[in-house]
Scaffold this motif. Structure first.
Motif, PDB file in Angstrom:
ATOM      1  N   CYS A  31       4.258  15.147   7.208  1.00  0.00           N
ATOM      2  CA  CYS A  31       2.626  15.085   6.537  1.00  0.00           C
ATOM      3  C   CYS A  31       1.812  14.340   7.493  1.00  0.00           C
ATOM      4  O   CYS A  31       1.802  13.217   7.417  1.00  0.00           O
ATOM      5  N   ARG A  32       0.987  14.981   8.229  1.00  0.00           N
ATOM      6  CA  ARG A  32       0.240  14.210   9.325  1.00  0.00           C
ATOM      7  C   ARG A  32      -1.036  13.785   8.565  1.00  0.00           C
ATOM      8  O   ARG A  32      -1.699  12.630   9.051  1.00  0.00           O
ATOM      9  N   PHE A  33      -1.449  13.941   7.546  1.00  0.00           N
ATOM     10  CA  PHE A  33      -2.890  13.718   6.818  1.00  0.00           C
ATOM     11  C   PHE A  33      -2.865  12.694   5.738  1.00  0.00           C
ATOM     12  O   PHE A  33      -2.065  12.968   4.822  1.00  0.00           O
ATOM     13  N   LYS A  34      -3.675  11.758   5.782  1.00  0.00           N
ATOM     14  CA  LYS A  34      -3.737  11.045   4.412  1.00  0.00           C
ATOM     15  C   LYS A  34      -4.423  11.954   3.595  1.00  0.00           C
ATOM     16  O   LYS A  34      -5.285  12.736   3.996  1.00  0.00           O
ATOM     17  N   GLN A  35      -4.170  11.870   2.240  1.00  0.00           N
ATOM     18  CA  GLN A  35      -4.584  13.095   1.222  1.00  0.00           C
ATOM     19  C   GLN A  35      -4.720  12.596  -0.121  1.00  0.00           C
ATOM     20  O   GLN A  35      -3.910  11.808  -0.438  1.00  0.00           O
ATOM     21  N   HIS A  36      -5.312  13.313  -0.986  1.00  0.00           N
ATOM     22  CA  HIS A  36      -5.190  13.226  -2.378  1.00  0.00           C
ATOM     23  C   HIS A  36      -4.481  14.410  -2.893  1.00  0.00           C
ATOM     24  O   HIS A  36      -4.971  15.671  -2.618  1.00  0.00           O
ATOM     25  N   VAL A  37      -3.648  14.380  -3.761  1.00  0.00           N
ATOM     26  CA  VAL A  37      -2.988  15.632  -4.179  1.00  0.00           C
ATOM     27  C   VAL A  37      -2.820  15.585  -5.800  1.00  0.00           C
ATOM     28  O   VAL A  37      -2.796  14.659  -6.307  1.00  0.00           O
ATOM     29  N   GLN A  38      -2.770  16.660  -6.252  1.00  0.00           N
ATOM     30  CA  GLN A  38      -2.472  16.786  -7.712  1.00  0.00           C
ATOM     31  C   GLN A  38      -1.266  18.091  -7.552  1.00  0.00           C
ATOM     32  O   GLN A  38      -1.322  18.972  -6.901  1.00  0.00           O
ATOM     33  N   ASP A  39      -0.299  17.900  -8.581  1.00  0.00           N
ATOM     34  CA  ASP A  39       0.900  18.820  -8.506  1.00  0.00           C
ATOM     35  C   ASP A  39       1.379  19.274 -10.010  1.00  0.00           C
ATOM     36  O   ASP A  39       2.016  18.015 -10.206  1.00  0.00           O
ATOM     37  N   TRP A  40       1.100  19.860 -10.534  1.00  0.00           N
ATOM     38  CA  TRP A  40       1.603  20.262 -11.910  1.00  0.00           C
ATOM     39  C   TRP A  40       2.602  21.495 -12.013  1.00  0.00           C
ATOM     40  O   TRP A  40       2.642  22.289 -11.399  1.00  0.00           O
ATOM     41  N   ALA A  41       3.474  21.227 -12.974  1.00  0.00           N
ATOM     42  CA  ALA A  41       4.461  22.352 -13.150  1.00  0.00           C
ATOM     43  C   ALA A  41       4.232  22.814 -14.349  1.00  0.00           C
ATOM     44  O   ALA A  41       3.717  22.587 -15.537  1.00  0.00           O
ATOM     45  N   ILE A  42       3.965  24.399 -14.280  1.00  0.00           N
ATOM     46  CA  ILE A  42       3.530  25.427 -15.531  1.00  0.00           C
ATOM     47  C   ILE A  42       4.706  26.293 -15.794  1.00  0.00           C
ATOM     48  O   ILE A  42       5.650  26.590 -14.944  1.00  0.00           O
ATOM     49  N   GLY A  64      -4.077  22.338  14.826  1.00  0.00           N
ATOM     50  CA  GLY A  64      -3.945  22.303  13.371  1.00  0.00           C
ATOM     51  C   GLY A  64      -3.766  20.995  12.796  1.00  0.00           C
ATOM     52  O   GLY A  64      -3.792  20.399  11.665  1.00  0.00           O
ATOM     53  N   PHE A  65      -4.180  19.886  13.612  1.00  0.00           N
ATOM     54  CA  PHE A  65      -4.592  18.466  13.334  1.00  0.00           C
ATOM     55  C   PHE A  65      -5.811  17.767  13.730  1.00  0.00           C
ATOM     56  O   PHE A  65      -6.705  17.644  12.834  1.00  0.00           O
ATOM     57  N   TYR A  66      -5.988  17.588  15.172  1.00  0.00           N
ATOM     58  CA  TYR A  66      -7.124  17.175  15.482  1.00  0.00           C
ATOM     59  C   TYR A  66      -8.392  18.033  15.187  1.00  0.00           C
ATOM     60  O   TYR A  66      -9.337  17.291  14.915  1.00  0.00           O
ATOM     61  N   LEU A  67      -8.315  19.354  15.619  1.00  0.00           N
ATOM     62  CA  LEU A  67      -9.509  19.848  15.412  1.00  0.00           C
ATOM     63  C   LEU A  67      -9.918  20.015  13.899  1.00  0.00           C
ATOM     64  O   LEU A  67     -10.982  20.020  13.554  1.00  0.00           O
ATOM     65  N   LEU A  68      -9.013  20.220  13.104  1.00  0.00           N
ATOM     66  CA  LEU A  68      -9.060  20.360  11.654  1.00  0.00           C
ATOM     67  C   LEU A  68      -9.802  19.243  10.975  1.00  0.00           C
ATOM     68  O   LEU A  68     -10.657  19.166  10.372  1.00  0.00           O
ATOM     69  N   GLU A  69      -9.130  18.048  11.392  1.00  0.00           N
ATOM     70  CA  GLU A  69      -9.648  16.807  10.822  1.00  0.00           C
ATOM     71  C   GLU A  69     -11.258  16.315  11.322  1.00  0.00           C
ATOM     72  O   GLU A  69     -11.878  16.253  10.334  1.00  0.00           O
ATOM     73  N   PHE A  70     -11.454  16.784  12.595  1.00  0.00           N
ATOM     74  CA  PHE A  70     -12.756  16.889  12.765  1.00  0.00           C
ATOM     75  C   PHE A  70     -13.860  17.882  12.114  1.00  0.00           C
ATOM     76  O   PHE A  70     -14.684  17.293  11.666  1.00  0.00           O
ATOM     77  N   LEU A  71     -13.262  19.118  11.721  1.00  0.00           N
ATOM     78  CA  LEU A  71     -14.171  19.838  11.165  1.00  0.00           C
ATOM     79  C   LEU A  71     -14.085  19.457   9.860  1.00  0.00           C
ATOM     80  O   LEU A  71     -15.281  19.752   9.059  1.00  0.00           O
ATOM     81  N   GLN A  92       0.702  -1.224   0.220  1.00  0.00           N
ATOM     82  CA  GLN A  92      -0.085  -0.001  -0.071  1.00  0.00           C
ATOM     83  C   GLN A  92       0.883   1.243   0.119  1.00  0.00           C
ATOM     84  O   GLN A  92       1.845   1.305   0.628  1.00  0.00           O
ATOM     85  N   ASN A  93       0.395   2.322  -0.717  1.00  0.00           N
ATOM     86  CA  ASN A  93       1.274   3.537  -0.565  1.00  0.00           C
ATOM     87  C   ASN A  93       0.860   4.228   0.641  1.00  0.00           C
ATOM     88  O   ASN A  93      -0.028   3.870   1.347  1.00  0.00           O
ATOM     89  N   TRP A  94       1.897   5.226   0.941  1.00  0.00           N
ATOM     90  CA  TRP A  94       1.556   5.775   2.279  1.00  0.00           C
ATOM     91  C   TRP A  94       0.169   6.284   2.673  1.00  0.00           C
ATOM     92  O   TRP A  94      -0.330   6.330   3.585  1.00  0.00           O
ATOM     93  N   ALA A  95      -0.261   7.012   1.657  1.00  0.00           N
ATOM     94  CA  ALA A  95      -1.751   7.523   1.878  1.00  0.00           C
ATOM     95  C   ALA A  95      -2.936   6.651   1.751  1.00  0.00           C
ATOM     96  O   ALA A  95      -4.064   6.809   2.047  1.00  0.00           O
ATOM     97  N   ARG A  96      -2.531   5.426   1.613  1.00  0.00           N
ATOM     98  CA  ARG A  96      -3.417   4.213   1.459  1.00  0.00           C
ATOM     99  C   ARG A  96      -4.590   4.577   0.426  1.00  0.00           C
ATOM    100  O   ARG A  96      -5.446   4.059   0.508  1.00  0.00           O
ATOM    101  N   THR A  97      -3.961   5.170  -0.553  1.00  0.00           N
ATOM    102  CA  THR A  97      -4.893   5.418  -1.831  1.00  0.00           C
ATOM    103  C   THR A  97      -5.102   4.470  -3.040  1.00  0.00           C
ATOM    104  O   THR A  97      -5.903   4.280  -3.549  1.00  0.00           O
ATOM    105  N   TYR A 111      -8.026  16.628   1.800  1.00  0.00           N
ATOM    106  CA  TYR A 111      -7.658  15.521   2.691  1.00  0.00           C
ATOM    107  C   TYR A 111      -8.745  14.261   2.998  1.00  0.00           C
ATOM    108  O   TYR A 111      -9.760  14.646   2.483  1.00  0.00           O
ATOM    109  N   ARG A 112      -8.397  13.477   3.559  1.00  0.00           N
ATOM    110  CA  ARG A 112      -9.258  12.484   3.888  1.00  0.00           C
ATOM    111  C   ARG A 112      -9.544  12.331   5.424  1.00  0.00           C
ATOM    112  O   ARG A 112      -8.825  11.090   5.928  1.00  0.00           O
TER     113      ARG A 112
END
Length: 442
Positions: A302-313, A254-261, A13-18, A369-370
């Motif tokens: 990186c505390r959060f499991k997440q989906h990301v996209q990153d493009w170079a322009i 920055g982590f627990y409250l944010l994840e809950f919200l 499994q990759n780190w983010a479990r995606t 984030y997930r």
């Protein structure tokens, strides 16, 4: 007689479990000979092979149902050349283990991505980058490498030998062979001071050039659904280490409250804009300073499991692209975007499949984030972002999820046919391909 022992029934499994997969056999070789054995077996049984490092890529680039080679046991430092400030390492060494070794010799890497639980060969192979317009992607620090091809041949590559292959192999996508060792050009050990302060999107975009001149490693975070920006400067310093981190603000809020919200916002999407503005006000409105050894400032958790996209322009398209993304969110209030959109800058290079090939670039990283592992609807945001990125001539980060195919890459990369020719010559049977790479090459 097989020396190397393989395992059945391993789930990768990759780190983010995606993304995940079940390789038929899982190997952890300890020597070049053992790698050669696995490749011989794969040829004999007509199996595909995928080499994996830290498994951090947020895509299926490392997945396979064939043989998987995990390089974690090939993690030694082979040589340190103090005079040239170069270090030669086995491909499977984690950056987290390399940094303290370099510290001992008074050396450092001149630039690093945010995550250090990754292997050197994986970091370069996926085109990992950080920020700093005078610095290239991490792969530009590689001055030599050795590669085992599908038939077991070992090739040494550098500017002076196998030079064409060297320009392909520095961003190799795992499809040219097995990287065995690499030589990195280091710099003398240095400390960095990081200063972050609040600003607005208009101010940063109107004064982009002056920000880029002011700070060697400049990036900024934009908080979607608002004008808010956090500007981050990182620069050489002689100041003693200083940390403004605190468990309460960084974790409790920055982590627990944010994840809950964010989890609550999966039921009430209209909350996301409010969350972005609230957390900016809470965590990013005061100036913060940190200083430490360079690698301790470059890398962050990186505390959060997440989906990301990153493009170079192209760098000159930064303002146009960001304002268009902002306008899209304003025009479609139902499309939600988590904070931040992280904007970084990188110097152009000559590596065939580098997203910064022959142009200074701006990387624009979007994130969803997930919370508690729950997927948040993101497809509208994803597609709108990809459309804007393609329009301004963007190229996706190889390690991160994207929907591009060979037709797209042929338009994006002037040297794409050249890379394909090298790949087909080194791996005519496609031993190192997988589902991800088939979309790229076919």
């Amino acid at each position: 007689m097989m020396m190397v022992h393989g395992y059945k029934g391993v789930k990768f499994q990759n780190w983010a479990r995606t993304y995940g997969c079940f390789p038929e056999m899982y190997y952890q070789p300890t020597s070049v000979e053992e790698i050669r054995e696995v490749l011989a077996l794969a040829r004999q049984q007509n199996k595909r092979v995928k080499v994996v490092g830290g498994g951090h890529s947020p895509s299926d680039i490392a997945c396979t149902d064939g043989f998987m080679i995990h390089m974690g046991k090939m993690n030694r430092i082979l040589q340190v050349d103090k005079e040239k400030k170069q270090v030669t390492v086995e491909a499977g060494i984690l950056l987290a283990d390399l940094h303290p070794e370099l510290d001992k010799h008074g050396l450092a890497m001149s630039n690093l991505g945010a995550v250090s639980d990754v292997t050197v060969a994986g970091v370069i192979g996926s085109g990992t980058h950080n920020t700093g317009i005078k610095h290239g992607i991490v792969a530009t620090q590689v001055v030599a490498l050795t590669l085992m091809t599908a038939d077991g041949t070992i090739l040494e590559c550098s500017e002076s030998s196998n030079a064409e292959l060297f320009q392909a192999a520095r961003v190799h996508l795992g499809c040219l062979g097995v990287i065995l060792s690499l030589t990195l050009q280091c710099v003398p050990q240095f400390h960095l001071q990081e200063t972050s302060f609040p600003s607005t999107l208009k101010e940063v975009l109107d004064n982009l050039d002056s920000h880029l001149k002011k700070s060697e490693y400049f990036r900024f975070l934009w908080f979607p659904h608002s004008e808010n920006v956090s500007v981050i400067y990182q620069d050489h310093t002689n100041k003693p280490p200083l940390s403004s981190a605190s468990w309460f603000w960084d974790y409790a809020i920055g982590f627990y409250l944010l994840e809950f919200l964010l989890w609550i916002s999966t039921f009430l999407p209209c909350l996301v804009g409010w969350i972005n503005r609230f957390f900016f006000w809470f965590l990013f409105t005061r100036k913060r300073e940190n200083s430490n050894l360079s690698h301790k400032i470059f890398t962050y958790e990186c505390r959060f499991k997440q989906h990301v996209q990153d493009w170079a322009i192209p760098r000159e398209k930064t303002k146009e692209a960001l304002l268009e993304l902002k306008a899209m969110l304003e025009a479609h209030p139902k499309v939600v975007a988590h904070y931040p959109v992280e904007v970084r800058f990188t110097q152009g290079d000559d590596i065939l499949l580098s997203p910064c090939f022959q142009r200074d670039s701006c990387y624009m990283n979007i994130i969803m984030y997930r919370p508690y592992g729950k997927d948040v609807p993101r497809l509208d945001y994803w597609l709108a972002y990809e459309t804007i990125m393609k329009k301004v001539g963007g190229r996706p980060h190889w390690a991160k999820a994207h929907n591009c195919t060979r037709k797209d890459f042929e338009k994006m990369y002037p040297a794409f046919p050249k890379f394909c020719a090298i790949r087909e010559k080194l791996d005519p049977s496609g031993m190192f391909l997988n589902a991800y790479l088939e979309k790229v090459f076919y």
